[in-house]
Design a protein around this motif. Sequence first.
Motif, PDB file in Angstrom:
ATOM      1  N   THR A 409      19.287   2.840  10.425  1.00 23.37           N
ATOM      2  CA  THR A 409      20.237   3.018  11.525  1.00 23.37           C
ATOM      3  C   THR A 409      21.032   4.304  11.361  1.00 23.37           C
ATOM      4  O   THR A 409      21.200   5.077  12.311  1.00 23.37           O
ATOM      5  CB  THR A 409      21.180   1.810  11.605  1.00 23.37           C
ATOM      6  OG1 THR A 409      20.407   0.623  11.830  1.00 23.37           O
ATOM      7  CG2 THR A 409      22.175   1.979  12.737  1.00 23.37           C
ATOM      8  N   PRO A 422      22.310   0.041  19.746  1.00 27.31           N
ATOM      9  CA  PRO A 422      21.879  -1.213  19.117  1.00 27.31           C
ATOM     10  C   PRO A 422      20.369  -1.305  18.931  1.00 27.31           C
ATOM     11  O   PRO A 422      19.890  -1.994  18.026  1.00 27.31           O
ATOM     12  CB  PRO A 422      22.387  -2.289  20.086  1.00 27.31           C
ATOM     13  CG  PRO A 422      23.505  -1.650  20.814  1.00 27.31           C
ATOM     14  CD  PRO A 422      23.139  -0.199  20.939  1.00 27.31           C
ATOM     15  N   GLU A 423      19.612  -0.609  19.786  1.00 24.40           N
ATOM     16  CA  GLU A 423      18.154  -0.645  19.670  1.00 24.40           C
ATOM     17  C   GLU A 423      17.651  -0.066  18.354  1.00 24.40           C
ATOM     18  O   GLU A 423      16.506  -0.300  17.967  1.00 24.40           O
ATOM     19  CB  GLU A 423      17.523   0.115  20.839  1.00 24.40           C
ATOM     20  CG  GLU A 423      17.595  -0.605  22.173  1.00 24.40           C
ATOM     21  CD  GLU A 423      18.961  -0.527  22.821  1.00 24.40           C
ATOM     22  OE1 GLU A 423      19.193  -1.222  23.811  1.00 24.40           O
ATOM     23  OE2 GLU A 423      19.818   0.251  22.333  1.00 24.40           O
ATOM     24  N   ARG A 425      18.365  -1.109  15.601  1.00 27.09           N
ATOM     25  CA  ARG A 425      18.144  -2.248  14.699  1.00 27.09           C
ATOM     26  C   ARG A 425      16.733  -2.834  14.839  1.00 27.09           C
ATOM     27  O   ARG A 425      16.261  -3.536  13.949  1.00 27.09           O
ATOM     28  CB  ARG A 425      19.170  -3.348  14.990  1.00 27.09           C
ATOM     29  CG  ARG A 425      20.624  -2.924  14.909  1.00 27.09           C
ATOM     30  CD  ARG A 425      21.056  -2.632  13.488  1.00 27.09           C
ATOM     31  NE  ARG A 425      22.508  -2.552  13.367  1.00 27.09           N
ATOM     32  CZ  ARG A 425      23.150  -2.305  12.235  1.00 27.09           C
ATOM     33  NH1 ARG A 425      22.463  -2.117  11.119  1.00 27.09           N
ATOM     34  NH2 ARG A 425      24.459  -2.235  12.198  1.00 27.09           N
ATOM     35  N   ILE A 426      16.087  -2.559  15.967  1.00 23.35           N
ATOM     36  CA  ILE A 426      14.839  -3.243  16.283  1.00 23.35           C
ATOM     37  C   ILE A 426      13.678  -2.748  15.414  1.00 23.35           C
ATOM     38  O   ILE A 426      12.660  -3.437  15.296  1.00 23.35           O
ATOM     39  CB  ILE A 426      14.510  -3.067  17.782  1.00 23.35           C
ATOM     40  CG1 ILE A 426      15.625  -3.716  18.623  1.00 23.35           C
ATOM     41  CG2 ILE A 426      13.186  -3.680  18.154  1.00 23.35           C
ATOM     42  CD1 ILE A 426      15.428  -3.565  20.129  1.00 23.35           C
ATOM     43  N   SER A 476      16.856  -9.294  14.683  1.00 26.02           N
ATOM     44  CA  SER A 476      17.300  -9.875  15.953  1.00 26.02           C
ATOM     45  C   SER A 476      18.788 -10.201  15.924  1.00 26.02           C
ATOM     46  O   SER A 476      19.493  -9.979  16.922  1.00 26.02           O
ATOM     47  CB  SER A 476      16.486 -11.126  16.277  1.00 26.02           C
ATOM     48  OG  SER A 476      16.571 -12.081  15.231  1.00 26.02           O
ATOM     49  N   TYR A 479      20.778  -6.907  16.217  1.00 26.48           N
ATOM     50  CA  TYR A 479      20.682  -6.339  17.558  1.00 26.48           C
ATOM     51  C   TYR A 479      21.566  -7.104  18.543  1.00 26.48           C
ATOM     52  O   TYR A 479      22.321  -6.502  19.321  1.00 26.48           O
ATOM     53  CB  TYR A 479      19.230  -6.351  18.043  1.00 26.48           C
ATOM     54  CG  TYR A 479      19.103  -5.955  19.497  1.00 26.48           C
ATOM     55  CD1 TYR A 479      19.320  -4.646  19.897  1.00 26.48           C
ATOM     56  CD2 TYR A 479      18.796  -6.905  20.470  1.00 26.48           C
ATOM     57  CE1 TYR A 479      19.235  -4.287  21.238  1.00 26.48           C
ATOM     58  CE2 TYR A 479      18.702  -6.559  21.809  1.00 26.48           C
ATOM     59  CZ  TYR A 479      18.921  -5.244  22.182  1.00 26.48           C
ATOM     60  OH  TYR A 479      18.846  -4.889  23.505  1.00 26.48           O
ATOM     61  N   ASP A 482      25.332  -6.586  17.843  1.00 26.10           N
ATOM     62  CA  ASP A 482      25.794  -5.249  18.204  1.00 26.10           C
ATOM     63  C   ASP A 482      25.721  -4.980  19.702  1.00 26.10           C
ATOM     64  O   ASP A 482      26.594  -4.324  20.270  1.00 26.10           O
ATOM     65  CB  ASP A 482      24.974  -4.188  17.460  1.00 26.10           C
ATOM     66  CG  ASP A 482      25.282  -4.156  15.976  1.00 26.10           C
ATOM     67  OD1 ASP A 482      26.216  -4.862  15.557  1.00 26.10           O
ATOM     68  OD2 ASP A 482      24.590  -3.437  15.237  1.00 26.10           O
ATOM     69  N   ALA A 483      24.670  -5.473  20.368  1.00 32.17           N
ATOM     70  CA  ALA A 483      24.478  -5.169  21.789  1.00 32.17           C
ATOM     71  C   ALA A 483      25.132  -6.190  22.706  1.00 32.17           C
ATOM     72  O   ALA A 483      25.576  -5.849  23.809  1.00 32.17           O
ATOM     73  CB  ALA A 483      22.987  -5.081  22.109  1.00 32.17           C
TER      74      ALA A 483
END
Length: 513
Positions: A409, A422-423, A425-426, A476, A479, A482-483
């Motif tokens: 990140t 946040p993406e 984290r994916i 998950s 994400y 955070d999102a």
Amino acid sequence: MGLGVLDPVHDENVPGTSYVLDDASRPAENGEIETNLKYDRSGRVPIILVPQPSDDPNDPLNWPLWKRDVMLCILSIISVIASTLSPLLAANTLTLALYFERDFTSMALLTGYHLCGVGVAGLIFVASARVWGKRHLYLLGTILIIISSAWGGASGTNYKSLLWARIFQGIGLAPFEALVNASVGDLYFVHERGKRMALSNLALFGGAFFTPIIVGKITATLGWQWSFYFISIFAGAILPFLFFFVPETAFRRAEHLNTDVTGEHQNHVAIELPEKRIEQSPAGSGPTSFEQDCDNRQLADDNIQTTIPRKATFAQSLLPFNGRKTDENFFKLLLRPFPLFLHPAIFWGCLIQGTLIGWTVMIGVVLAAIFLGPPLFFTEVKTGYMYTGAFVGAILGFLLAGLLADWSTNLMIRRNKGVYEPEFRIVLVIAQLILGCAGLYGFGVTSANVAHYGWFLPDFFFALEVMGMVLGAVASALYIVDAHRKSSHTFTTGGKSFTKQASLPTRYYVLIP
């Protein structure tokens, strides 16, 4: 946005998108620069605190880092104890079947109905946590674990008594499965969450895989009842620490401070270190000190004078409730998880987390059936030792998640000129895909012919599957927190409920000849 993250079609606020690093190379996009932001300047590059802490000394984000870490440590310890409940009967299923003179399916349903208790109670507890906070639920869950575990051990030969004890154990487990990850979001800034989220997930999953290793030995040495009694004893030992040292983590903060919820455009986050005085946090002690003169200090906000509340006394922090956290209706929140399943991000998170957890539960069900019978004829102690691979896989998975979550990140934040998405984290799900699929396929092939492959290869592939599971769980959870932090309670419960409810027919049909 940048780095492949799509811009919104309309000019709207994007939750979770925030300026984190104070990068002087980033152009000023938002016009006038605010000068009242708070920073973490413990590192080489100043980090804008996301979310922004309020000036209330009772805001958990203002507490010293050591205090927040102690709270998380206590919650993690009780989570380890609570997480042992679901796989408690995995290694001694045959002993219980003979003891109660029931078939293998009836013994599996002791865990199936327990998981239903977790799922149903989780929906109620999440709504309660959104309205009144989490502390009362942590206390209630611990007390229920103590009582129901003692009840289960003392159930004698009464199968229905043990079944109801298992259901109440599930209700006691629900607050920890549903809310601990959300507490990480309450207690820490975005740049502090990665390793702590890995720790909380390790507590929830690691304990579950360690349990069968020792339960088989306890059953053979002391009797199966003591596997229940020990949980009651250890939960009782941790209850005073939970009561005295874990105050409420939920806090009702002004919306404009929740920069991880309202998005970057609404808050006009600063892009340079201002020349004026900035509230800044010393290394490792939280964002700012509010211990001195809090009672007399006042702030001007849009020409409205607001008195800073008094710091709560230690006695006040012990209360199970300290006010409502939202004005939303409890029953509306109770029903909210169902339409939220249609939200693409929530649905994706539930699938990413719930699917591999469901397969892990499935492997746990069939493991005893495979190794207790022919051709290997394992004892219950040896069958319990078969979970060593899963436990090692959980440890390795969380170590890998802890190393990659923040590192990857931070790398992408720097490449995105200090802007956090946040993406980012994916990317952990790439490792989940590789390890999880390899583990499932390998376990299926090798466990179908243990006479040829022996016990090691199924255990090795079980470890790989668990590594993939925990990487997906961390990805998950990070994400969604955070999102969509306001929906993180719902996501955690939804994912777990999806797994629990789906596991009941799995447990029933997989064992029918």
